[in-house]
Design an enzyme around this catalytic site. Structure first.
Site, PDB file in Angstrom:
ATOM      1  N   LYS A 237       0.812  -1.208   0.000  1.00  0.00           N
ATOM      2  CA  LYS A 237       0.000   0.000   0.000  1.00  0.00           C
ATOM      3  C   LYS A 237       0.855   1.271   0.000  1.00  0.00           C
ATOM      4  O   LYS A 237       0.445   2.305  -0.508  1.00  0.00           O
ATOM      5  CB  LYS A 237      -0.922   0.039   1.224  1.00  0.00           C
ATOM      6  CG  LYS A 237      -1.833  -1.165   1.403  1.00  0.00           C
ATOM      7  CD  LYS A 237      -2.899  -1.239   0.342  1.00  0.00           C
ATOM      8  CE  LYS A 237      -4.018  -2.234   0.674  1.00  0.00           C
ATOM      9  NZ  LYS A 237      -3.610  -3.641   0.658  1.00  0.00           N
TER      10      LYS A 237
HETATM   11  C1  PLP Z   1      -4.287  -4.755   0.196  1.00  0.00           C
HETATM   12  C2  PLP Z   1      -3.518  -6.012   0.165  1.00  0.00           C
HETATM   13  C3  PLP Z   1      -3.776  -7.013  -0.788  1.00  0.00           C
HETATM   14  C4  PLP Z   1      -4.906  -6.912  -1.787  1.00  0.00           C
HETATM   15  O1  PLP Z   1      -4.682  -5.916  -2.763  1.00  0.00           O
HETATM   16  P1  PLP Z   1      -5.897  -5.361  -3.642  1.00  0.00           P
HETATM   17  O2  PLP Z   1      -5.334  -4.229  -4.412  1.00  0.00           O
HETATM   18  O3  PLP Z   1      -6.944  -4.930  -2.664  1.00  0.00           O
HETATM   19  O4  PLP Z   1      -6.365  -6.478  -4.501  1.00  0.00           O
HETATM   20  C5  PLP Z   1      -2.965  -8.136  -0.787  1.00  0.00           C
HETATM   21  N1  PLP Z   1      -1.975  -8.286   0.122  1.00  0.00           N
HETATM   22  C6  PLP Z   1      -1.704  -7.345   1.046  1.00  0.00           C
HETATM   23  C7  PLP Z   1      -0.614  -7.587   2.021  1.00  0.00           C
HETATM   24  C8  PLP Z   1      -2.457  -6.178   1.104  1.00  0.00           C
HETATM   25  O5  PLP Z   1      -2.189  -5.252   2.048  1.00  0.00           O
END
Ligand code: PLP
Length: 502
Positions: free
Chosen positions: A113
């Site tokens: 993120k």
């Molecule tokens: C947010 C997240 C995901 C999923 O990603 P999306 O963009 O919502 O599909 C997968 N793994 C981790 C560790 C995340 O923080």
């Protein structure tokens, strides 16, 4: 370039407006009016550039009303050496002849993120200036754990912004909770919601849609926006690392220019994999996009059958950031693959909100099948993958990435496709250390230890250094103790913004 709503009932807007608004007022998501193409020649030219300069190239294609200089500033603030602990920002590791891992967790909060949330605040404040916005922008976030902390780190002390994060009181890990409640910054608030993630998300959506409350805030010079992946400003920085991964493989001679590769993406809200789709549409040589799910496998069912059906029990797993039944960003994919058919997208989304299900038409489903493949892994398979990968390669993955690797193995076995494949690694193994320690060290090493103690145990056993963002979390002062019932979230926002004497 202008952006339009997937539901087609709002005017076209500039990139800056799309980022400032977050979501379109007709309930749709903003999508680019056209997808820019990157020629093979142009791609080659990008090879020698740093991650930061590659980011400028890609972002400039989509953010036509930002100057190159503005984008450069945003990129440099976001991907500075003090923020990411690897000079390559998003390094690619080789695990096998055709298996590579793209590490997306070298930012301050140890999850992918950060790749978007370190830059979004800068894009957003410039968007506010461009659109003549004078109010303070208030970012409301509902988080299942990772987005909340990444957004707090990104927005803390950014002038002209406030941020309020809602997390499910019992729905996040100990490390995730400590990361949030110890957050510093003059403009940040964190509230525990007595409910689950869906309650928090629904509460935030209700506040966005509450016209009366929005007017009340406007009078006090506040305007709401979103840092969730429905915001285009979250997606566009994610396109960059698919290009950079490809170019890194080409530069190292692992692939020849023009050779197609696969990407595997552990998926929840469909944001990360959608960025890969945009990269493919821009001309990046990509064969398949492999959507890896956990047992909340609505997307696997959808990709296989064309039927989206969220009417099922929500299950808590050891890959909690993928515990999601409504993947918001899928709407953008449907829009593009239906041939930009607003009416059809509206119909499907109406089906989803009324009955919890919809079925796409045959041609759209066929196009999905040409690009995507999907399978899922349950918790036992996830733990087994962490353990076997460690035994075979000495490489440690977190639970989400392990789902990706497991599904890659299923894909390779099912299709016999030997194409070079990159798995997006979405979190540091230390962030989900309880499960990782269980897989690698065994049940006995985990029993009776809390998550903080396990950081040390995992580090001692693997020789990996505990990331600074996770170290000494238990020694930091708790700064946020607010809680709210799930139907009192608006009151919490009101208290924070309108009644508080800060
Ligand atoms: C947010 C997240 C995901 C999923 O990603 P999306 O963009 O919502 O599909 C997968 N793994 C981790 C560790 C995340 O923080």
């Amino acid at each position: 370039m202008l952006y339009e709503s997937t539901r087609g009932q709002f005017r076209r807007v500039s990139p800056a407006e799309a980022i400032k608004m977050g979501i379109a007022p007709d309930g749709g998501l903003f999508v680019p009016g056209e997808i820019p193409l990157v020629t093979g020649e142009r791609l080659k030219e990008m090879t020698a550039l740093s991650y930061q300069d590659k980011a400028v190239c890609i972002l400039k294609e989509f953010l036509s009303d930002y100057t190159r200089e503005e984008i450069k500033q945003c990129v440099e603030l976001a991907y500075a050496p003090g923020k990411f602990d690897d000079p390559e920002v998003a390094p690619v590791r080789k695990l096998g002849d055709s298996l590579f891992i793209l590490e997306l967790w070298h930012g301050p909060t140890c999850a992918f993120k950060d790749m978007a949330l370190q830059i979004l605040p800068h894009l957003l404040t410039r968007a506010a200036a461009k659109t003549g916005e004078e109010s303070t922008i208030v970012i409301l976030v509902a988080t299942s754990g990772d987005t909340g902390k990444a957004a707090l780190e990104g927005f803390k002390d950014v002038p002209g912004t406030r941020i309020i994060v809602f997390y499910p009181e019992r729905g996040v890990s100990e490390v995730q909770k400590l990361q949030m409640v110890t957050q510093e910054g003059e403009n940040v608030d964190v509230v525990a919601v007595r409910g689950n993630f869906d309650d928090a998300q629904t509460g935030v959506k209700k506040i966005f849609g509450d016209a009366q409350f929005n007017r009340e805030l406007e009078i006090e010079n506040y305007t709401l926006s979103s840092a969730n992946s429905i915001n285009w400003g979250r997606l566009v920085p994610q396109i960059v690392y698919y290009f950079s991964a490809y170019l890194d493989l080409a530069a190292r001679g692992e692939i020849s220019f023009g050779e197609k590769i696969n990407f595997v993406v552990p998926t929840g809200n469909f944001g990360n994999i959608l960025a890969a789709f945009y990269a493919r549409e821009m001309g990046l040589p990509v064969n398949r996009l492999i959507c890896a799910a956990n047992i909340n496998n609505v997307l696997t069912g959808f990709i296989r059958t064309g039927i989206y059906d969220r009417v099922r029990q929500f299950k808590k797993t050891i890959s909690p950031s993928m515990d999601i039944l409504i993947s918001s960003n899928l709407e953008r994919l449907l829009y593009h693959l239906s041939g930009r058919d607003h009416a059809m997208v509206r119909e499907w989304m109406e089906g989803l909100s009324k009955t919890g299900a919809y079925r796409v038409d045959k041609p759209t489903h066929a196009r999905i099948g040409e690009v995507f493949w999907s399978d899922f892994a349950d918790d036992d398979e996830t733990l087994e993958t962490i353990s076997s990968l460690y035994r075979r390669c000495g490489y440690v993955v977190d639970t989400h990435t392990a789902v990706g690797v497991n599904v890659y193995e299923k894909y390779a076995a099912a299709t016999g496709d030997g194409t070079k494949t990159v798995v997006a690694s979405t979190a540091s193994p230390f962030k989900f250390n309880e499960s990782v320690a269980r897989a690698i060290l065994g049940e006995g090493a985990v029993r009776g230890k809390d998550e903080i103690e396990l950081l040390e145990a995992l580090s001692a056993a693997t020789g990996m250094v505990i990331p600074p963002g996770l170290k000494d979390l238990d020694k930091k002062p708790v700064l946020h103790r607010k809680t709210a019932a799930k139907d009192r979230m608006k009151a919490a926002v009101r208290n924070i913004l309108l009644n508080s004497a800060r």
